[in-house]
Design a protein around this motif. Structure first.
Motif, PDB file in Angstrom:
ATOM      1  N   TRP A  95       0.814  -1.212   0.000  1.00 12.70           N
ATOM      2  CA  TRP A  95       0.000   0.000   0.000  1.00 12.70           C
ATOM      3  C   TRP A  95       0.848   1.262   0.000  1.00 12.70           C
ATOM      4  O   TRP A  95       0.401   2.316  -0.483  1.00 12.70           O
ATOM      5  CB  TRP A  95      -0.989  -0.035   1.157  1.00 12.70           C
ATOM      6  N   PHE A 122       1.377   1.572  -3.710  1.00  8.83           N
ATOM      7  CA  PHE A 122       0.130   1.935  -4.388  1.00  8.83           C
ATOM      8  C   PHE A 122      -0.181   3.418  -4.172  1.00  8.83           C
ATOM      9  O   PHE A 122      -0.572   4.142  -5.096  1.00  8.83           O
ATOM     10  CB  PHE A 122      -1.010   1.071  -3.847  1.00  8.83           C
ATOM     11  N   ASN A 123      -0.001   3.894  -2.943  1.00  5.15           N
ATOM     12  CA  ASN A 123      -0.277   5.299  -2.650  1.00  5.15           C
ATOM     13  C   ASN A 123       0.721   6.239  -3.321  1.00  5.15           C
ATOM     14  O   ASN A 123       0.351   7.328  -3.777  1.00  5.15           O
ATOM     15  CB  ASN A 123      -0.288   5.530  -1.135  1.00  5.15           C
ATOM     16  N   TRP A 150       2.309   5.657  -6.146  1.00  6.44           N
ATOM     17  CA  TRP A 150       1.934   5.658  -7.564  1.00  6.44           C
ATOM     18  C   TRP A 150       0.743   6.591  -7.803  1.00  6.44           C
ATOM     19  O   TRP A 150       0.749   7.409  -8.734  1.00  6.44           O
ATOM     20  CB  TRP A 150       1.626   4.226  -7.995  1.00  6.44           C
ATOM     21  N   ALA A 151      -0.277   6.490  -6.936  1.00  6.91           N
ATOM     22  CA  ALA A 151      -1.446   7.351  -7.081  1.00  6.91           C
ATOM     23  C   ALA A 151      -1.067   8.822  -6.917  1.00  6.91           C
ATOM     24  O   ALA A 151      -1.585   9.694  -7.630  1.00  6.91           O
ATOM     25  CB  ALA A 151      -2.503   6.956  -6.049  1.00  6.91           C
ATOM     26  N   GLU A 152      -0.165   9.106  -5.979  1.00  6.22           N
ATOM     27  CA  GLU A 152       0.295  10.488  -5.769  1.00  6.22           C
ATOM     28  C   GLU A 152       0.949  11.047  -7.027  1.00  6.22           C
ATOM     29  O   GLU A 152       0.705  12.196  -7.415  1.00  6.22           O
ATOM     30  CB  GLU A 152       1.275  10.514  -4.604  1.00  6.22           C
ATOM     31  N   CYS A 195      -5.569   6.073  -2.030  1.00  5.37           N
ATOM     32  CA  CYS A 195      -5.027   5.862  -3.380  1.00  5.37           C
ATOM     33  C   CYS A 195      -5.925   6.570  -4.388  1.00  5.37           C
ATOM     34  O   CYS A 195      -6.779   5.957  -5.039  1.00  5.37           O
ATOM     35  CB  CYS A 195      -4.952   4.368  -3.696  1.00  5.37           C
ATOM     36  N   GLU A 196      -5.738   7.857  -4.488  1.00  2.00           N
ATOM     37  CA  GLU A 196      -6.575   8.696  -5.345  1.00  2.00           C
ATOM     38  C   GLU A 196      -5.749   9.129  -6.544  1.00  2.00           C
ATOM     39  O   GLU A 196      -4.798   9.882  -6.420  1.00  2.00           O
ATOM     40  CB  GLU A 196      -7.045   9.902  -4.515  1.00  2.00           C
ATOM     41  N   PHE A 197      -6.128   8.617  -7.721  1.00  5.37           N
ATOM     42  CA  PHE A 197      -5.346   8.846  -8.929  1.00  5.37           C
ATOM     43  C   PHE A 197      -5.709  10.145  -9.646  1.00  5.37           C
ATOM     44  O   PHE A 197      -5.125  10.469 -10.669  1.00  5.37           O
ATOM     45  CB  PHE A 197      -5.528   7.668  -9.891  1.00  5.37           C
ATOM     46  N   ARG A 222     -12.283   9.149  -5.046  1.00  2.00           N
ATOM     47  CA  ARG A 222     -11.976   7.994  -4.203  1.00  2.00           C
ATOM     48  C   ARG A 222     -12.563   6.723  -4.774  1.00  2.00           C
ATOM     49  O   ARG A 222     -13.577   6.732  -5.473  1.00  2.00           O
ATOM     50  CB  ARG A 222     -12.510   8.217  -2.783  1.00  2.00           C
TER      51      ARG A 222
END
Length: 419
Positions: A141, A144-145, A147-149, A355-357, A361
């Motif tokens: 995670w 994942f976070n 990457w989303a950032e 994880c907001e791309f 959300r």
């Protein structure tokens, strides 16, 4: 972790106001940047035999930039509601993940990270298959976070110097500074298992913050007469699940039964490991008793046994376990799991909905087929936050039928929650 499956977790989103090719392009370009911050995920496993006179080998990650995998897929005719509304998690959700049957040892030739973007009628699903040799759920995670950032900031292409909020700590750690451990794993056929689980039902259960608070209060009230320890919300919830699955299985009172919790070690070591350490810093710590004791006592009793186990899992316990492993190295085999017990993995503390791309959300978290067995419980945060929890529970069909009819369990399950 060489003989178990990849971590497979992903996020379901309502359709962003963007064409899917644009979504895919943004994910791919930001993924390239993310991999520069997490170079092990772009590498491959290698096995070396440093000394011909020594039968042991050294297995490591070669950060050779071979690359991760990115795949686009379409779930024809499937909607967000088709994922969320059935009582059981529909089997087609498993197709949202790649490397479905791979074990971590296959990372010698397969990517250590494989991402699939699946297009639904009214949504998208971003699924990650993440080699468990590289890291645990905390590491998963964290990546994942990050990457989303990067994606949210619109970074890609040549912008490889983008600074993420939590850079990973990639320096390896082991007791006594021993970072190169030779192991007697020379013939994969002797230490790798291709586990096939029995037929399972998989259900999602939602617990509101109010329901969790009530469980905690009940466990502490029942425990107060015999112990001054404060039982946590999560220990209370796990105790409830343990009791109710033991009842649903109908095993004899004298049958041994346990509850294993995946405990994160970073904060327990002295000195502490960084929260951003990338690697496997976990233990599946067990509490063992009998079915008769679990069911013959109240919720507070079961929760107190978990509380004691967690409290005892300190720096000394972690180091002792590692020393014992060095004396007799082994790999985890899922077939060796005690079928009379339960195993609780993942964590409601993981920042899954962070994880907001850039499209809003996620609607829900779902997992793949990997590492599922009778009695496997995965814990996620509730989408509404506030201490709410979602449990993904896998049981044999006959056990699930009894479990979902258990009044003690279902009285704690919330009608509202993630949808």
């Amino acid at each position: 972790m060489l003989s178990v499956r990849y971590i497979q977790k992903g996020l379901l989103f309502h359709r962003p106001p963007l064409p899917v090719p644009a979504i895919a392009d943004a994910l791919q370009t930001s993924l390239s940047v993310a991999l520069r911050h997490f170079p092990p995920l772009a590498g491959r496993l290698v096995t070396e035999k440093p000394d011909e006179d020594d039968e042991r080998v050294l297995i490591s990650i070669d950060c050779n930039d071979t690359g991760a995998e990115f795949t686009r897929a379409v779930a024809e005719g499937k909607s967000v509601a088709d994922v969320l509304t059935p009582r059981d998690v529909p089997d087609f959700v498993k197709s949202f993940f790649t490397l479905d049957k791979a074990v971590n040892h296959d990372g010698h030739t397969l990517p250590l990270l494989s991402v699939q973007l699946t297009e639904l009628v009214d949504g998208v699903f971003v699924g990650c298959s993440f080699n468990h040799v590289v890291g645990d759920g905390t590491s998963f995670w964290h990546f994942f976070n990050a990457w989303a950032e990067i994606c949210r900031a619109g970074v890609g292409g040549a912008e490889t110097q983008f600074s993420i909020n939590r850079p990973p700590v990639l320096e390896r750690w082991f007791i006594d500074g021993n970072n190169k451990i030779k192991v007697p794993f020379t013939d994969p056929d002797k230490f790798i298992e291709r586990f096939s689980p029995p037929v399972l039902r998989e259900r999602i259960f939602h617990f509101s913050s109010e329901s969790i608070a009530a469980l905690k209060a009940k466990a502490n009230r029942e425990n107060s007469a015999t112990s001054a320890a404060t039982i946590s919300s999560f220990q209370s919830l796990c105790a409830l699940v343990w009791r109710c699955i033991a009842r649903a299985r109908g095993h004899p009172c004298e049958q041994k039964s346990g509850c294993r919790l995946a405990i994160e070690n970073r904060s327990r070591l002295r000195p502490r490991l960084s929260a951003d350490y990338v690697g496997n810093a976990i233990n599946a710590a067990p509490t063992m008793t009998t079915v008769g004791e679990v069911l013959g006592n109240d919720l507070g009793w079961a929760a107190r046994t978990l509380n004691r186990m967690v409290a005892a899992h300190d720096d000394r316990a972690v180091r002792q376990w590692l020393k014992q492993w060095l004396e007799a190295p082994m790999t985890y085999w899922l077939s060796g799991f005690d079928v009379h017990s339960i195993m609780v993995g993942s964590s409601p503390r993981f920042d899954m909905y962070g994880c907001e791309f850039g499209w809003g959300r996620a609607v829900a978290v779902r997992s793949g087929r990997a590492s599922k067995f009778d009695g496997k419980v995965s814990a996620y945060p509730g989408r509404e936050g506030g201490g709410s929890v979602v449990l993904e529970i896998c049981l044999k069909p006959e056990y699930m039928a009894a479990f979902e009819a258990d009044p003690e369990f279902m009285s704690a399950v919330s009608v509202s929650g993630d949808v």
